[in-house]
Each structure stands twice: as C-alpha cells, then as structure tokens.
Design a protein around this motif. Sequence first.
Motif, PDB file in Angstrom:
ATOM      1  N   THR A  90       1.020  -1.566  -0.251  1.00 42.28           N
ATOM      2  CA  THR A  90       0.052  -0.353   0.360  1.00 42.28           C
ATOM      3  C   THR A  90       0.831   1.092  -0.293  1.00 42.28           C
ATOM      4  O   THR A  90       1.676   0.839   0.894  1.00 42.28           O
ATOM      5  N   GLY A  91       0.699   2.222  -1.088  1.00 41.81           N
ATOM      6  CA  GLY A  91       1.409   3.135  -1.069  1.00 41.81           C
ATOM      7  C   GLY A  91       0.367   4.592  -0.190  1.00 41.81           C
ATOM      8  O   GLY A  91       0.020   4.514   0.591  1.00 41.81           O
TER       9      GLY A  91
ATOM     10  N   THR B 116      -3.146   3.938  -2.034  1.00 39.81           N
ATOM     11  CA  THR B 116      -2.972   3.605  -3.014  1.00 39.81           C
ATOM     12  C   THR B 116      -2.359   1.809  -3.005  1.00 39.81           C
ATOM     13  O   THR B 116      -1.592   1.589  -2.745  1.00 39.81           O
TER      14      THR B 116
ATOM     15  N   LEU C 289      -0.482  -0.944  -5.126  1.00 35.11           N
ATOM     16  CA  LEU C 289      -0.071  -1.842  -5.752  1.00 35.11           C
ATOM     17  C   LEU C 289       0.792  -2.964  -5.947  1.00 35.11           C
ATOM     18  O   LEU C 289       0.735  -3.626  -4.827  1.00 35.11           O
TER      19      LEU C 289
ATOM     20  N   TYR D 252       5.479   2.668 -10.489  1.00 31.20           N
ATOM     21  CA  TYR D 252       5.056   3.809 -10.539  1.00 31.20           C
ATOM     22  C   TYR D 252       3.320   3.304 -10.790  1.00 31.20           C
ATOM     23  O   TYR D 252       2.899   2.900 -11.000  1.00 31.20           O
ATOM     24  N   ARG D 253       2.702   4.569  -9.957  1.00 26.59           N
ATOM     25  CA  ARG D 253       1.135   4.325 -10.137  1.00 26.59           C
ATOM     26  C   ARG D 253       0.504   4.665 -11.555  1.00 26.59           C
ATOM     27  O   ARG D 253       1.153   5.841 -12.079  1.00 26.59           O
TER      28      ARG D 253
ATOM     29  N   ASN E 259      -1.163  -1.226 -12.373  1.00 29.97           N
ATOM     30  CA  ASN E 259      -1.141  -0.372 -10.764  1.00 29.97           C
ATOM     31  C   ASN E 259      -2.697   0.985 -11.365  1.00 29.97           C
ATOM     32  O   ASN E 259      -2.526   1.747 -12.064  1.00 29.97           O
TER      33      ASN E 259
ATOM     34  N   ASP F 133       5.348   5.887  -2.020  1.00 35.78           N
ATOM     35  CA  ASP F 133       5.213   4.769  -2.894  1.00 35.78           C
ATOM     36  C   ASP F 133       6.316   3.668  -3.306  1.00 35.78           C
ATOM     37  O   ASP F 133       6.531   2.944  -2.840  1.00 35.78           O
TER      38      ASP F 133
END
Length: 284
Positions: free
Chosen positions: A56-57, A61, A63, A115-116, A121, A133
């Motif tokens: 969890t970032g 979020t 990931l 990356y998101r 993601n 993140d």
Amino acid sequence: MAAGRWVSVTWKVLAVAVVLWLLVVLAAWLLQRQLIYLPDRSAPAPPAGVEEIAYTGADDTELTAWLLPPAEASSPGSPHSTVVVANGNGGNRAGRVPLAEGLAERGHAVLLTDYRGYGGNPGDPREEVLAEDFLAAVARVADHPDVDPDRIVYLGESLGSAVVSEAAAELPPAALVLRSPFTELADVGRHHYPFLPVRALLRDRFPTTEHLGRYEGPVLVVAGDSDRIVPDRFSRQVVEEHTAGPISLHVVEGADHNDRAVLSGDDFLDAVDGFLRDALPGGG
C-alpha cells in the motif's frame, strides 16, 4: 508609405509569433505530465519464478511489484543484497525483467516496482507521491523472510534516479545506484525545449542533487556517453556536485539512453555487482 506598411506587417508577424509561442507555453503547462510520464498501463503477467508482492502506497493506493530471488547457483545462501528498482518514465516492470535476471544471476534478489498508473497499478503518477510509494515497497520487502533489511539497495534509472535519491534521503539504503541520473528535471527540459521557460512551468521538479546531498552512503552513477535523452554531462555533474559521501562513475561507451547496454548489458551489470560487493562485503 512603403516603409510604414513594412513596419506594420513586421509588427503583425511578431504579434502572431508571440501568440503562437504563448499557445505552445500553455499547451506545455497543461500537458506536461503527459510529456514526463509515458506509462504502459497494462498489467503484465509475472514470469515463472517471480513472486508478486502487493503493498500500500501513499493515500492508500494498492500497488504491485515483482520479487526475483537470486539464482541458486550464484547464491547458495541468502542473497548478497536485495535491489529495489525504480524505473524510468516509460513502459512498466515487465521491461526490466532482463535487468532483474542479470542481477539475480550475480547473486542479488531484485524487487521490480512500478509507479502508480504503470503496469496495472491504479492512479496517475506525480512527484509528491512517488518516493513515498517506493518506500512503501521497501518496507514491504524488508519484512520478507528471505531479505536482510540491512542489505537493501536502491537502483533508479533516469527519472527513477530522482525518486530513489529522495527515498534515500528519507530512509538510507545500504547503497545507491543511479543509472543516467540528471541534476534536476528542469535541466533536461531546457536541453530539449530551449524555447520554453521550463523552470517556471514545471510542477514535478525532481531535484536529484538536492536530495542526494542528504544521503551519506556509497553511490554508483552509471551513464552512457552517447545518451541523447539525458546527456552524460548531467550525470557527470551529479557526481561532481556530490560531497555528502563516496561516489563513483562508470561510463558505458557508445550507449544511448535506452540501449540494452545500459538496461541489462554485462558491462553495466558487472559494474553494479562489483560496486555492491565492495560496498556490502560478506553476505550470502
């Protein structure tokens, strides 16, 4: 009379040129993140032998990353180090599997992050969350039973070099590898768009050298001397301006920014492996 008409036409041409320039500036301001981030948003299938890691970032979020263990023949015990990778601005983690496999063959475990907005993601990338993140991925892999948290290394390529430099300033790794780093994103932008006020326009600034100044551990910089995206003078400047700790430079001759030589070539991988074995003696 003719001279007056000529002056009038000249002013009209200048006015049109100014308006067009202002429109270009406005477009650059509105679309800058589409120019900086070039994600492959598709969710790649993990190759055989890869462990999928969820974490969890920032702002909750969810990931995903991939953990590759070291090759058994090269590392009969625990991995010599665990290398956490922050990618450049294009593609997704699937394109970094050859890098991970090359390091695994040399005895290192590798966590390939995305990356998101990349590699399935959710969300959209922006500077203020990427390092957070990344550190969430570091915290997740540090709890893995096969990982020594004191032997975690950050490796950033291009844009990722700024991300890992910021992360290193917050949570220092055992060592830091920067491939094709730049001093700050505005310098690269001005190189490619000299007709734009890049420094004034940028929202995502990625000041690599500023963050790096707060990290005192060992650093390896790798650059291709034929890099047309991040010219090697920027990477050399990162080395020259760093005074917080030991830093070394390895130049890959004839390599452009996205050439295999600086993505997963033997010269590059051997340089990283040699650096890590000097920086982290002992180990598995």
